[in-house]
Design a protein around this motif. Sequence first.
Motif, PDB file in Angstrom:
ATOM      1  N   LEU A 253      30.891  43.287  36.648  1.00 13.93           N
ATOM      2  CA  LEU A 253      29.596  43.114  36.752  1.00 13.93           C
ATOM      3  C   LEU A 253      29.426  41.665  37.319  1.00 13.93           C
ATOM      4  O   LEU A 253      28.524  41.234  38.490  1.00 13.93           O
ATOM      5  CB  LEU A 253      28.701  42.995  35.379  1.00 13.93           C
ATOM      6  N   GLU A 254      30.292  40.772  36.731  1.00 10.00           N
ATOM      7  CA  GLU A 254      30.191  39.266  37.553  1.00 10.00           C
ATOM      8  C   GLU A 254      30.847  39.189  38.770  1.00 10.00           C
ATOM      9  O   GLU A 254      30.125  38.640  39.830  1.00 10.00           O
ATOM     10  CB  GLU A 254      31.328  38.340  36.649  1.00 10.00           C
ATOM     11  N   GLY A 255      31.829  40.121  39.106  1.00 11.63           N
ATOM     12  CA  GLY A 255      32.386  40.255  40.647  1.00 11.63           C
ATOM     13  C   GLY A 255      31.103  40.714  41.559  1.00 11.63           C
ATOM     14  O   GLY A 255      31.072  40.306  42.777  1.00 11.63           O
ATOM     15  N   LEU A 256      30.327  41.801  41.288  1.00 11.14           N
ATOM     16  CA  LEU A 256      29.227  42.208  41.826  1.00 11.14           C
ATOM     17  C   LEU A 256      28.334  41.012  42.250  1.00 11.14           C
ATOM     18  O   LEU A 256      27.663  41.092  43.427  1.00 11.14           O
ATOM     19  CB  LEU A 256      28.580  43.538  41.295  1.00 11.14           C
ATOM     20  N   GLU A 257      27.868  40.425  40.969  1.00  8.96           N
ATOM     21  CA  GLU A 257      26.878  39.366  41.335  1.00  8.96           C
ATOM     22  C   GLU A 257      27.375  38.245  42.133  1.00  8.96           C
ATOM     23  O   GLU A 257      26.556  37.824  43.001  1.00  8.96           O
ATOM     24  CB  GLU A 257      26.559  38.779  39.891  1.00  8.96           C
ATOM     25  N   LEU A 293      25.382  43.062  27.577  1.00  7.74           N
ATOM     26  CA  LEU A 293      25.898  43.247  28.965  1.00  7.74           C
ATOM     27  C   LEU A 293      24.644  43.525  30.042  1.00  7.74           C
ATOM     28  O   LEU A 293      24.340  42.877  30.961  1.00  7.74           O
ATOM     29  CB  LEU A 293      27.238  43.811  29.138  1.00  7.74           C
ATOM     30  N   LYS A 294      23.975  44.393  29.602  1.00  6.91           N
ATOM     31  CA  LYS A 294      22.926  45.091  30.330  1.00  6.91           C
ATOM     32  C   LYS A 294      21.809  43.866  30.768  1.00  6.91           C
ATOM     33  O   LYS A 294      21.282  44.038  31.814  1.00  6.91           O
ATOM     34  CB  LYS A 294      22.384  46.378  29.530  1.00  6.91           C
ATOM     35  N   TYR A 295      21.458  43.470  29.617  1.00  8.62           N
ATOM     36  CA  TYR A 295      20.339  42.474  29.657  1.00  8.62           C
ATOM     37  C   TYR A 295      20.949  41.104  30.365  1.00  8.62           C
ATOM     38  O   TYR A 295      20.325  40.227  31.265  1.00  8.62           O
ATOM     39  CB  TYR A 295      19.803  41.967  28.309  1.00  8.62           C
ATOM     40  N   LYS A 296      22.058  40.845  30.179  1.00  9.58           N
ATOM     41  CA  LYS A 296      22.775  39.503  30.763  1.00  9.58           C
ATOM     42  C   LYS A 296      22.763  39.711  32.599  1.00  9.58           C
ATOM     43  O   LYS A 296      22.169  38.807  33.078  1.00  9.58           O
ATOM     44  CB  LYS A 296      24.315  39.056  30.302  1.00  9.58           C
ATOM     45  N   PHE A 297      23.081  40.513  33.056  1.00  9.32           N
ATOM     46  CA  PHE A 297      23.039  41.013  34.171  1.00  9.32           C
ATOM     47  C   PHE A 297      22.196  41.908  34.819  1.00  9.32           C
ATOM     48  O   PHE A 297      22.048  42.211  35.958  1.00  9.32           O
ATOM     49  CB  PHE A 297      24.528  41.526  34.472  1.00  9.32           C
ATOM     50  N   LYS A 298      21.165  42.311  34.023  1.00 12.11           N
ATOM     51  CA  LYS A 298      19.948  42.901  34.509  1.00 12.11           C
ATOM     52  C   LYS A 298      20.127  44.029  35.249  1.00 12.11           C
ATOM     53  O   LYS A 298      19.981  44.358  36.347  1.00 12.11           O
ATOM     54  CB  LYS A 298      19.034  41.919  35.602  1.00 12.11           C
ATOM     55  N   TYR A 299      20.820  45.282  34.361  1.00 11.74           N
ATOM     56  CA  TYR A 299      21.144  46.544  34.710  1.00 11.74           C
ATOM     57  C   TYR A 299      20.282  47.380  33.982  1.00 11.74           C
ATOM     58  O   TYR A 299      19.918  47.187  33.127  1.00 11.74           O
ATOM     59  CB  TYR A 299      22.690  46.921  34.927  1.00 11.74           C
ATOM     60  N   ARG A 300      20.026  48.773  34.313  1.00 11.76           N
ATOM     61  CA  ARG A 300      19.537  49.572  33.686  1.00 11.76           C
ATOM     62  C   ARG A 300      20.738  50.555  33.057  1.00 11.76           C
ATOM     63  O   ARG A 300      21.862  50.741  33.842  1.00 11.76           O
ATOM     64  CB  ARG A 300      18.811  50.495  34.667  1.00 11.76           C
TER      65      ARG A 300
END
Length: 535
Positions: A253-257, A293-300
């Motif tokens: 998730l960090e890599g994608l951001e 992690l879902k809320y941290k990176f704003k994913y569904r």
Amino acid sequence: MDSSLSSYQPLLDFLLRSLSTLETTFFKIPGSAVVARYVKSSHQNDPGRTLLELILLIFAIGTLLQSRTRADRDGKHFIKFSEKEIDELVDEWIPEPLAETLDAKEQADLAAVPVIAGPQGPRPKLLNGKTVLNFASYNFTGLAGNEDIKTRAIETLRKYGLGSCGPPGFYGTVDVHMDLERDLADFLGTEAAILYAQGFSTISSVIPAFSKRGDIIVADRGINFAIQKGIQISRSTVRWFDHNDLKSLEDVLEGLEKERKKRKLPLTRRFIITEGIFEKDGAMVDLPKLIELKYKFKYRLILDESISFGTVGRTGRGLTELYNVPASQIDMLVGSISNGLASCGGFCAGTTVVVNHQRINGTSFVFSASMPALLSVSASEGINILRNAPSILTTLQDNIRTFRSILEKLDCISIPSHPASPIIHICVRPSSLQVPQLSITSSGSGKPSNPASVQPRDPPQFDIDGEERLLQEVVDEVLAQGVLVTRAKSLRGQEMIEARPSIRLAISSAFTKKECEKSGNVIKVALVKVLGKRR
């Protein structure tokens, strides 16, 4: 002479104006300055190269412009056959078979499938007349054969008939379907729920209903086959994290951001997809960390609880009840009515917006016939039983602990399943095999896997044929002692990652502790007998 030159002057003026206009137009084209600098530099350094490139350009244009469908009108390049030769060629032609003939192993697998004569349940009778203890079917809560459910199903059959004869999105919805959807939403604590008539088609319809081409899916490498199909259908951009490794998920998730910010990519719909309890090995996800992690990176989050719904938590509500996490924090909670409630089909619970979107975009909901009314009523009755009899789940967990206490003592097997999982996978330890064994551990390189590839950096390797052969011997030995178990089956060659061969035990609350102890010891003896000979 002067008169001759003056006669060509208008032509020269026209050519000069045309060249000037062409030059001006050319430099208005984006990137034309780069091309001009390249041609100028190339010609200055190597004039012969400029001539060669010009010839190649003319050749390429000529090739593109010439007709590709010109027929050989004189027939010089065609072989003419007589009618007799044509008939002989047709007679000699052998068409490619539609499917390969089953090999000896596949035929043996089919022959080894037991057939139940009579009702399904914890103690069914096989076609050969032998009664067995059934640890192969997903009758976790023992609702299959429940007398109260059978009574309600018979009443519904007499009132509504059998089939729905139509998909829910058109004319296949009846009032008991809506009742079950309300019961599921109320039971789980969500705004709404939607029914699907087939369990496999549920998650494979939910995913492409929301995630499309250009959207991003981050998925566990250990997901089941139905989720794999849903992801393929969606045609989304997929990134993978290591199986049940939330540190790997966070890194992806960090890599994608970072990539999005670096390339200034537009925001799009983004989903995390995983299972509550994994069907392939019985591992359980850390739901609170996943929500974080879902809320941290704003994913569904799309969570498949096909195994955990109806099996964990005080009243069988699944991981949300086990971890005390509100179900509203999961965007799409998918579950199986076939497994958890011993009925048919699946469901997806979430907000009203999420549910209503599926009613017009969920392929299985729109095009597949809805489930028979009697199965909907049976599922609703099953929910009432779980609400009012939490002791069912207590007994289930007691039976799981009984089995594990017996099997965990064996050093010839490994059990990757979570201690609370109702499915227990039994794998063969490499030291139990005499056949050459490849390494099943990572190389220890410490380097992360490539998120763009479904394969991990150091994939586990094992002898599939050898292990399956040993495990089938155990299954046959156990069946001879009156206990029905099965190898975990998969579509070899079609899975994104091949699952390790295992025996899959499906524990049920319908058994007494004495029956579990007896069955556990039968399996233990068979494992020692079959695997002990190959040390």
